[in-house]
Design an enzyme around this catalytic site. Sequence first.
Site, PDB file in Angstrom:
ATOM      1  N   ARG A 211     -29.507   3.011 -20.642  1.00 11.56           N
ATOM      2  CA  ARG A 211     -29.198   3.154 -21.867  1.00 11.56           C
ATOM      3  C   ARG A 211     -30.384   2.434 -22.844  1.00 11.56           C
ATOM      4  O   ARG A 211     -30.205   1.400 -22.772  1.00 11.56           O
ATOM      5  CB  ARG A 211     -27.879   2.863 -22.493  1.00 11.56           C
ATOM      6  CG  ARG A 211     -26.772   3.351 -21.506  1.00 11.56           C
ATOM      7  CD  ARG A 211     -26.505   4.835 -22.110  1.00 11.56           C
ATOM      8  NE  ARG A 211     -25.444   5.370 -21.192  1.00 11.56           N
ATOM      9  CZ  ARG A 211     -24.372   5.685 -21.515  1.00 11.56           C
ATOM     10  NH1 ARG A 211     -23.682   5.544 -22.542  1.00 11.56           N
ATOM     11  NH2 ARG A 211     -23.457   6.202 -20.488  1.00 11.56           N
ATOM     12  N   GLU A 213     -30.469   1.229 -25.399  1.00 12.71           N
ATOM     13  CA  GLU A 213     -29.748   0.773 -26.867  1.00 12.71           C
ATOM     14  C   GLU A 213     -30.735  -0.070 -27.441  1.00 12.71           C
ATOM     15  O   GLU A 213     -31.460  -1.007 -26.966  1.00 12.71           O
ATOM     16  CB  GLU A 213     -28.639  -0.215 -26.424  1.00 12.71           C
ATOM     17  CG  GLU A 213     -27.692   0.349 -25.354  1.00 12.71           C
ATOM     18  CD  GLU A 213     -26.681   1.196 -25.988  1.00 12.71           C
ATOM     19  OE1 GLU A 213     -26.602   1.401 -27.306  1.00 12.71           O
ATOM     20  OE2 GLU A 213     -25.808   1.858 -25.267  1.00 12.71           O
ATOM     21  N   ARG A 219     -22.056  -6.789 -25.861  1.00 14.95           N
ATOM     22  CA  ARG A 219     -21.313  -5.868 -25.136  1.00 14.95           C
ATOM     23  C   ARG A 219     -22.140  -4.745 -24.446  1.00 14.95           C
ATOM     24  O   ARG A 219     -21.588  -3.799 -23.938  1.00 14.95           O
ATOM     25  CB  ARG A 219     -19.981  -5.413 -25.742  1.00 14.95           C
ATOM     26  CG  ARG A 219     -20.525  -4.662 -27.323  1.00 14.95           C
ATOM     27  CD  ARG A 219     -19.109  -4.104 -27.697  1.00 14.95           C
ATOM     28  NE  ARG A 219     -18.213  -4.917 -28.340  1.00 14.95           N
ATOM     29  CZ  ARG A 219     -17.223  -4.693 -28.766  1.00 14.95           C
ATOM     30  NH1 ARG A 219     -16.756  -3.326 -28.809  1.00 14.95           N
ATOM     31  NH2 ARG A 219     -16.364  -5.659 -29.337  1.00 14.95           N
ATOM     32  N   HIS A 220     -23.150  -4.704 -25.048  1.00  7.90           N
ATOM     33  CA  HIS A 220     -24.481  -3.735 -24.464  1.00  7.90           C
ATOM     34  C   HIS A 220     -25.174  -4.230 -23.495  1.00  7.90           C
ATOM     35  O   HIS A 220     -25.920  -5.189 -23.745  1.00  7.90           O
ATOM     36  CB  HIS A 220     -24.930  -2.900 -25.655  1.00  7.90           C
ATOM     37  CG  HIS A 220     -23.784  -2.113 -26.333  1.00  7.90           C
ATOM     38  ND1 HIS A 220     -23.251  -2.617 -27.447  1.00  7.90           N
ATOM     39  CD2 HIS A 220     -23.634  -0.626 -26.151  1.00  7.90           C
ATOM     40  CE1 HIS A 220     -22.500  -1.530 -27.998  1.00  7.90           C
ATOM     41  NE2 HIS A 220     -22.807  -0.652 -27.127  1.00  7.90           N
ATOM     42  N   GLU A 357     -14.033  -0.904 -25.885  1.00  9.91           N
ATOM     43  CA  GLU A 357     -13.873   0.392 -25.031  1.00  9.91           C
ATOM     44  C   GLU A 357     -14.295  -0.106 -23.259  1.00  9.91           C
ATOM     45  O   GLU A 357     -15.310  -0.520 -23.270  1.00  9.91           O
ATOM     46  CB  GLU A 357     -14.557   1.392 -25.515  1.00  9.91           C
ATOM     47  CG  GLU A 357     -14.668   2.623 -24.926  1.00  9.91           C
ATOM     48  CD  GLU A 357     -15.930   3.458 -25.125  1.00  9.91           C
ATOM     49  OE1 GLU A 357     -16.074   3.822 -26.229  1.00  9.91           O
ATOM     50  OE2 GLU A 357     -16.841   3.972 -24.161  1.00  9.91           O
ATOM     51  N   SER A 360     -14.755   5.959 -20.937  1.00  5.04           N
ATOM     52  CA  SER A 360     -14.647   7.518 -21.613  1.00  5.04           C
ATOM     53  C   SER A 360     -14.652   8.580 -20.609  1.00  5.04           C
ATOM     54  O   SER A 360     -14.796   8.455 -19.493  1.00  5.04           O
ATOM     55  CB  SER A 360     -15.654   8.011 -22.361  1.00  5.04           C
ATOM     56  OG  SER A 360     -16.138   7.050 -23.355  1.00  5.04           O
ATOM     57  N   ARG A 408     -18.368  -4.531 -18.452  1.00  7.30           N
ATOM     58  CA  ARG A 408     -17.248  -4.493 -19.536  1.00  7.30           C
ATOM     59  C   ARG A 408     -15.758  -4.891 -18.576  1.00  7.30           C
ATOM     60  O   ARG A 408     -15.050  -5.660 -19.323  1.00  7.30           O
ATOM     61  CB  ARG A 408     -17.100  -3.369 -20.187  1.00  7.30           C
ATOM     62  CG  ARG A 408     -18.126  -3.296 -21.045  1.00  7.30           C
ATOM     63  CD  ARG A 408     -17.941  -2.424 -22.242  1.00  7.30           C
ATOM     64  NE  ARG A 408     -19.131  -2.168 -23.207  1.00  7.30           N
ATOM     65  CZ  ARG A 408     -19.107  -1.359 -24.187  1.00  7.30           C
ATOM     66  NH1 ARG A 408     -17.976  -0.547 -24.580  1.00  7.30           N
ATOM     67  NH2 ARG A 408     -20.176  -1.197 -24.964  1.00  7.30           N
TER      68      ARG A 408
END
Length: 434
Positions: A211, A213, A219-220, A357, A360, A408
């Site tokens: 990703r 980001e 947290r990423h 989170e 998903s 995570r």
Amino acid sequence: MQDRTYTADAEPGDAVTVAGWAHEIRDLGGIAFLIVRDQSGKIQVKFEKDDMDDELVETGLDVSRESVVKVTGDVEEEPRAPTDVEIVPTDVEVVAPADPELPLDPSGKVDAELPTRLDNRTLDVRKDEVKAIFEIRAEVLRAVREAFRDLNCTEINTPKIVATGTEGGTELFPITYFGQEAFMNQSPQLFKQLMVGSGLERVFEIGPIFRAEEHNTPRHLNEATSIDFESAFYDHTEAMDACEHVVKAAYEGVAENCAEELEALGLEDEFSAPEGEFPRLSYQEALDKINATGELDEQLVWGDDLSTEAEHVLGQEVGEHYFITDWPSEIKPFYIKDHDDDEEISTGFDMMHPSMELVSGGQREHRYDQLVAGFEQQGLDPEAFDYYTKMFRYGMPPHAGWGLGGERLVMTMLGLENIREAVLFPRDRQRLSP
Ligand code: AMO
């Protein structure tokens, strides 16, 4: 190395050769100790200077800290030694000397900042509490794999170099593939779905996702480990059951098999596997709960995504792992199915730790016409996804699944402050090596 004994296995009366790192040298004058550390623990090697060969004493005590050493000798009982035994050496060999100037102190006496630790990960992971994180991470992955086996899943591996993104166009890493544009895959989403329509039916994958980001956050990551599940003939509620089973199995595996590691992290008293069913809140109930606290500057309304702050407020209210279900269709991806009786509401769900989170998922749109229409609604070109959509014309069963962030999971399980603590060599905006 043949005939090597792990330090933890050295018993009084044994003649052993141990190999490891020179952890510490303690010189008390007439007597001195070299502490040798290996993967299994540490052992004390005793040097009585007057009674031993000078060269042996010199080799054993002049060695620089963190050098690799091999010590041969007899194991004796010694109640004053940290492990109740010590080695009286007959031979000490310095196998690989370490520079006396170390970039960080593996004994942990001198703290180092995270960037220094990550730049020198080999030395950093020599610390018990850091090594413990990666032993626990390995146990999490082992337990998760076993839990997937209970669920009768087949492990798959899908491409990481792909022609299209799936999780929104802004977070893609482009690469060149023999002159053609390609990307690092953001998720095995489309491939795992294609496999539920194959003879495999129920699959999982543990692998990297990429990703792009833009921002560094605690947290990423730009390269993360995704634990993905997908099953034919499951709806979103059955997918949530599977998710709960897998997450609990990870905790139970750690509780059962990582006592020493939890102790190294100071978590032996507070660590416990979640019990009971994870509460399932609808998105609307989640908004109501958050709004009722009055802690956010503005009231949330239908269609809003949950900010980090909103997740935090809600997590404090719920206080355990929980699901948020029935999200607005407009903020879930094209592959998520809407409820049959209300197309404003999707079958998408998130699974949350109180602090963030973790997962998903949802039931997927398996009807060809609706799937293609969904692409158009989200401004995506269905032609580019033809490799995926065409298989929905040849017997694609209803199906559901989810993706769980591996780092995570470890981070929240161990209460780590930064997700980078749970990755050996993290990739973020600044960090491309090591
Ligand atoms: P999503 O994009 O929500 O869903 O990702 C699933 C989970 O993966 C983890 N995760 C990350 N962890 C660290 N750094 C990142 N940059 C990062 N991005 C994601 C999170 C997140 O909850 N295809 C869907 C899943 C599905 O529907 O099956 C997907 O990728 O823990």
